[in-house]
Design a protein around this motif. Structure first.
Motif, PDB file in Angstrom:
ATOM      1  N   LEU A 209       0.617  -1.243  -0.100  1.00  0.00           N
ATOM      2  CA  LEU A 209       0.056  -0.197   0.104  1.00  0.00           C
ATOM      3  C   LEU A 209       0.600   1.683  -0.302  1.00  0.00           C
ATOM      4  N   LEU A 210       1.614   0.914   1.214  1.00  0.00           N
ATOM      5  CA  LEU A 210       3.081   2.222   0.513  1.00  0.00           C
ATOM      6  C   LEU A 210       3.944   3.189  -0.568  1.00  0.00           C
ATOM      7  N   ALA A 211       3.894   1.258  -1.441  1.00  0.00           N
ATOM      8  CA  ALA A 211       4.878   1.759  -2.469  1.00  0.00           C
ATOM      9  C   ALA A 211       3.628   1.703  -3.348  1.00  0.00           C
ATOM     10  N   LEU A 212       2.808   1.088  -3.741  1.00  0.00           N
ATOM     11  CA  LEU A 212       1.553   0.737  -4.947  1.00  0.00           C
ATOM     12  C   LEU A 212       1.734   2.823  -5.394  1.00  0.00           C
ATOM     13  N   PRO A 213       1.397   3.607  -4.294  1.00  0.00           N
ATOM     14  CA  PRO A 213       1.846   5.263  -5.590  1.00  0.00           C
ATOM     15  C   PRO A 213       3.170   5.050  -6.153  1.00  0.00           C
ATOM     16  N   LEU A 214       3.965   4.772  -6.457  1.00  0.00           N
ATOM     17  CA  LEU A 214       5.254   4.813  -6.318  1.00  0.00           C
ATOM     18  C   LEU A 214       5.403   3.898  -7.603  1.00  0.00           C
ATOM     19  N   GLY A 215       4.358   2.895  -7.712  1.00  0.00           N
ATOM     20  CA  GLY A 215       4.535   1.797  -8.820  1.00  0.00           C
ATOM     21  C   GLY A 215       3.365   2.960  -9.843  1.00  0.00           C
ATOM     22  N   ALA A 216       2.840   3.252  -9.397  1.00  0.00           N
ATOM     23  CA  ALA A 216       1.957   3.666 -10.157  1.00  0.00           C
ATOM     24  C   ALA A 216       2.402   5.601 -11.294  1.00  0.00           C
ATOM     25  N   ILE A 217       3.201   5.563 -10.371  1.00  0.00           N
ATOM     26  CA  ILE A 217       3.780   6.988 -10.828  1.00  0.00           C
ATOM     27  C   ILE A 217       4.851   6.436 -11.481  1.00  0.00           C
ATOM     28  N   MET A 218       6.105   5.125 -11.369  1.00  0.00           N
ATOM     29  CA  MET A 218       6.636   4.555 -13.004  1.00  0.00           C
ATOM     30  C   MET A 218       6.206   4.188 -13.416  1.00  0.00           C
ATOM     31  N   MET A 219       4.438   4.207 -13.383  1.00  0.00           N
ATOM     32  CA  MET A 219       4.185   2.988 -14.671  1.00  0.00           C
ATOM     33  C   MET A 219       3.789   4.497 -15.864  1.00  0.00           C
ATOM     34  N   MET A 220       2.824   5.868 -15.219  1.00  0.00           N
ATOM     35  CA  MET A 220       2.883   6.591 -15.806  1.00  0.00           C
ATOM     36  C   MET A 220       4.038   7.306 -16.752  1.00  0.00           C
ATOM     37  N   GLY A 221       5.013   7.804 -15.867  1.00  0.00           N
ATOM     38  CA  GLY A 221       6.429   8.035 -16.563  1.00  0.00           C
ATOM     39  C   GLY A 221       6.742   6.846 -17.885  1.00  0.00           C
ATOM     40  N   ALA A 222       6.450   5.939 -17.358  1.00  0.00           N
ATOM     41  CA  ALA A 222       7.163   4.634 -19.054  1.00  0.00           C
ATOM     42  C   ALA A 222       5.780   5.275 -20.131  1.00  0.00           C
ATOM     43  N   LEU A 223       5.060   5.078 -19.609  1.00  0.00           N
ATOM     44  CA  LEU A 223       4.302   5.682 -20.729  1.00  0.00           C
ATOM     45  C   LEU A 223       3.664   6.727 -21.060  1.00  0.00           C
ATOM     46  N   SER A 224       4.472   7.926 -19.932  1.00  0.00           N
ATOM     47  CA  SER A 224       4.510   9.252 -20.830  1.00  0.00           C
ATOM     48  C   SER A 224       5.860   9.449 -21.595  1.00  0.00           C
ATOM     49  N   THR A 225       6.375   8.341 -21.862  1.00  0.00           N
ATOM     50  CA  THR A 225       7.779   8.317 -22.913  1.00  0.00           C
ATOM     51  C   THR A 225       7.605   7.418 -23.275  1.00  0.00           C
ATOM     52  N   ASN A 226       6.913   6.450 -23.752  1.00  0.00           N
ATOM     53  CA  ASN A 226       6.630   5.462 -24.867  1.00  0.00           C
ATOM     54  C   ASN A 226       5.240   5.738 -25.526  1.00  0.00           C
ATOM     55  N   ILE A 227       4.529   6.260 -24.569  1.00  0.00           N
ATOM     56  CA  ILE A 227       3.229   6.585 -26.125  1.00  0.00           C
ATOM     57  C   ILE A 227       2.850   6.989 -26.754  1.00  0.00           C
ATOM     58  N   PRO A 228       4.171   8.536 -27.553  1.00  0.00           N
ATOM     59  CA  PRO A 228       4.748   8.274 -29.036  1.00  0.00           C
ATOM     60  C   PRO A 228       5.478   6.963 -29.558  1.00  0.00           C
ATOM     61  N   ARG A 229       5.773   6.770 -29.486  1.00  0.00           N
ATOM     62  CA  ARG A 229       6.547   5.648 -29.517  1.00  0.00           C
ATOM     63  C   ARG A 229       5.136   4.285 -30.350  1.00  0.00           C
ATOM     64  N   TYR A 230       3.867   3.979 -29.123  1.00  0.00           N
ATOM     65  CA  TYR A 230       2.822   3.310 -29.889  1.00  0.00           C
ATOM     66  C   TYR A 230       2.111   4.438 -31.440  1.00  0.00           C
ATOM     67  N   PHE A 231       2.171   5.480 -30.903  1.00  0.00           N
ATOM     68  CA  PHE A 231       1.916   6.310 -31.975  1.00  0.00           C
ATOM     69  C   PHE A 231       2.117   6.260 -33.361  1.00  0.00           C
ATOM     70  N   ILE A 232       4.058   6.087 -33.377  1.00  0.00           N
ATOM     71  CA  ILE A 232       4.559   6.579 -34.982  1.00  0.00           C
ATOM     72  C   ILE A 232       4.192   4.771 -34.729  1.00  0.00           C
ATOM     73  N   GLU A 233       4.698   4.138 -34.109  1.00  0.00           N
ATOM     74  CA  GLU A 233       4.249   2.857 -34.825  1.00  0.00           C
ATOM     75  C   GLU A 233       2.610   2.188 -35.451  1.00  0.00           C
ATOM     76  N   ASN A 234       2.004   3.296 -34.419  1.00  0.00           N
ATOM     77  CA  ASN A 234       0.679   3.336 -35.736  1.00  0.00           C
ATOM     78  C   ASN A 234       0.378   4.235 -36.651  1.00  0.00           C
ATOM     79  N   TYR A 235       0.605   5.805 -36.517  1.00  0.00           N
ATOM     80  CA  TYR A 235       0.404   5.529 -37.550  1.00  0.00           C
ATOM     81  C   TYR A 235       1.700   5.871 -38.834  1.00  0.00           C
ATOM     82  N   LEU A 236       2.690   5.571 -38.622  1.00  0.00           N
ATOM     83  CA  LEU A 236       3.644   5.587 -39.186  1.00  0.00           C
ATOM     84  C   LEU A 236       4.086   4.977 -39.956  1.00  0.00           C
ATOM     85  N   SER A 237       5.709   3.650 -39.230  1.00  0.00           N
ATOM     86  CA  SER A 237       5.736   2.880 -39.898  1.00  0.00           C
ATOM     87  C   SER A 237       6.944   1.881 -38.640  1.00  0.00           C
TER      88      SER A 237
END
Length: 415
Positions: A209-237
């Motif tokens: 329970l103490l660590a869960l917020p940081l897990g969510a934070i780390m995931m969202m930080g990684a998603l923020s970095t990688n979401i453009p990559r998902y869009f590149i693969e979908n929109y471009l090649s």
């Protein structure tokens, strides 16, 4: 038990280790780009983008919590047990996501192999947290250098024997496993009593329970970095994703320098804050910000002045035409380095839950900008997206640190 070494010496060890480790990992990507093609690099980039957010969520940032546990609220076996549970759950989720997706078979194989490597990395990482807590970063440094060198050696050896990049990646994973088993575990045993694992479910639940917020934070930080990559693969090649992944990996490698600084000073920052030593806390955090900012500016200047020859030398001439993208990537690095230092400051203050809204905002900004910019502006649009998100995060973390400093004499876990 090993002898604690000075903060200056710890930094030297970690700076050297992160420099060598980043170079060795980058060298593997360069080999892929020179001997393979943009498609192969694209699959590798996609695998990292698919697995990293999942693995980071289930890691719960236990290393940071462990290293800054100045009051000894939990023992190593608590952190280790929760990490083992987490990485195995993460592996199952990665497998499910991969095989339920419409990715190609080649992409699924690489995703599976990278997920295994991330699982191994996660177990080593919690041992690093133990060593970091005891301020013996030289042992962490030796592990990182060994992991980078052995995995690269086996990657090259497997490729040379088989001429198969998928088997080469398997060799890379094997290198990480060998270092974990024959170096990391023996080091951990010098600082703890057996067993590694605990079955105190009430304590594990409290830590979760103490660590869960940081897990969510780390995931969202990684998603923020990688979401453009998902869009590149979908929109471009997938080939465009490979180009973006190769150039942006320079940012990943550069971030290793700031990670070295942050990991070295975080236990000391936590002690200063827990004891109410505001002056020492501010002085040390300001020094980290100054060094991180200087590194970001040097990288940006190098990209502006020498971007094209750097990309030609490191990769191939086909990458050199993206020198403007290189400049944007290094601007992102400047914002990210400063934001990273501020994030370590907040974690050292044991401010966990309040970081969640920052990352939710950053994630929303990333999604909006990805939809708005990438399809029309291509890879530059992806870079602009990351730059805006990194700047927003930096501004919000500055506000959070300011608030934490006002309450430095009223420290509570999980503010």
């Amino acid at each position: 038990m090993g002898k604690k070494i000075s903060l200056k010496r710890n930094f030297k060890w970690m700076f050297a280790a992160n420099l060598l480790y980043a170079f060795l990992q980058w060298l593997m990507l360069i080999i892929m780009a020179k001997l393979g093609n943009e498609e192969l690099v694209g699959y590798y980039t996609l695998a990292l983008a698919a697995t990293t957010p999942i693995m980071l969520f289930f890691s719960f940032q236990l290393r940071g919590i462990q290293a800054t546990d100045a009051r000894d609220d939990y023992q190593f076996r608590d952190y280790f047990s929760l990490r083992v549970i987490g990485v195995f759950l993460a592996l199952l989720v990665c497998i499910a996501v991969s095989f339920l997706s419409d990715y190609s078979f080649e992409a699924k194989i690489i995703i599976f192999l990278i997920a295994i490597s991330k699982m191994i990395e996660g177990i080593s990482d919690v041992i690093y947290g133990l060593l970091q807590r005891h301020e013996v970063m030289n042992k962490v440094a030796v592990s990182m250098i060994s992991r980078g060198a052995i995995s690269l050696l086996l990657f090259v050896l497997f490729y040379w024997v088989t001429r198969n990049f998928y088997l080469a990646i398997l060799g890379f994973v094997l290198g990480w496993l060998l270092v974990m088993l024959f170096y990391d575990f023996p080091n951990a045993m010098k600082y703890i009593d057996k067993p590694y694992l605990t079955f105190n479910y009430n304590k594990l639940w409290r830590l979760f329970l103490l660590a869960l917020p940081l897990g969510a934070i780390m995931m969202m930080g990684a998603l923020s970095t990688n979401i453009p990559r998902y869009f590149i693969e979908n929109y471009l090649s997938i080939e465009q994703l490979g180009i973006f992944g190769a150039i942006s990996y320079i940012l990943v490698g550069a971030a290793r320098f700031t990670t070295a600084i942050s990991q070295t000073v975080s236990p000391r920052l936590a002690k200063y804050y827990a004891s109410g030593n505001k002056g020492a806390f501010v002085k040390l955090l300001a020094l980290v910000l100054l060094v991180n900012g200087a590194l970001g500016m040097v990288g940006l200047a190098a990209a502006v002045l020498f971007g094209e020859p750097i990309l030609t030398l490191v990769y191939t001439e086909s990458y050199a035409v993206y020198s403007d993208l290189f400049v944007w990537v290094m601007l992102i690095s400047l914002f990210s380095f400063l934001g990273s230092a501020l994030g370590v400051g907040a974690t050292s203050m044991r401010i966990f839950t309040s970081q969640v809204p920052i990352h939710i905002t950053k994630l929303v900004v990333t999604i909006i900008c990805s939809v708005w910019l990438i399809e029309d502006y291509g890879l530059n649009g992806a870079a602009w997206t990351l730059a805006v998100a990194a700047f927003v995060s930096m501004v919000f973390y500055t506000t959070l640190i300011h608030k934490g400093l006002k309450n430095i004499r009223q420290v509570e876990v999980g503010i």
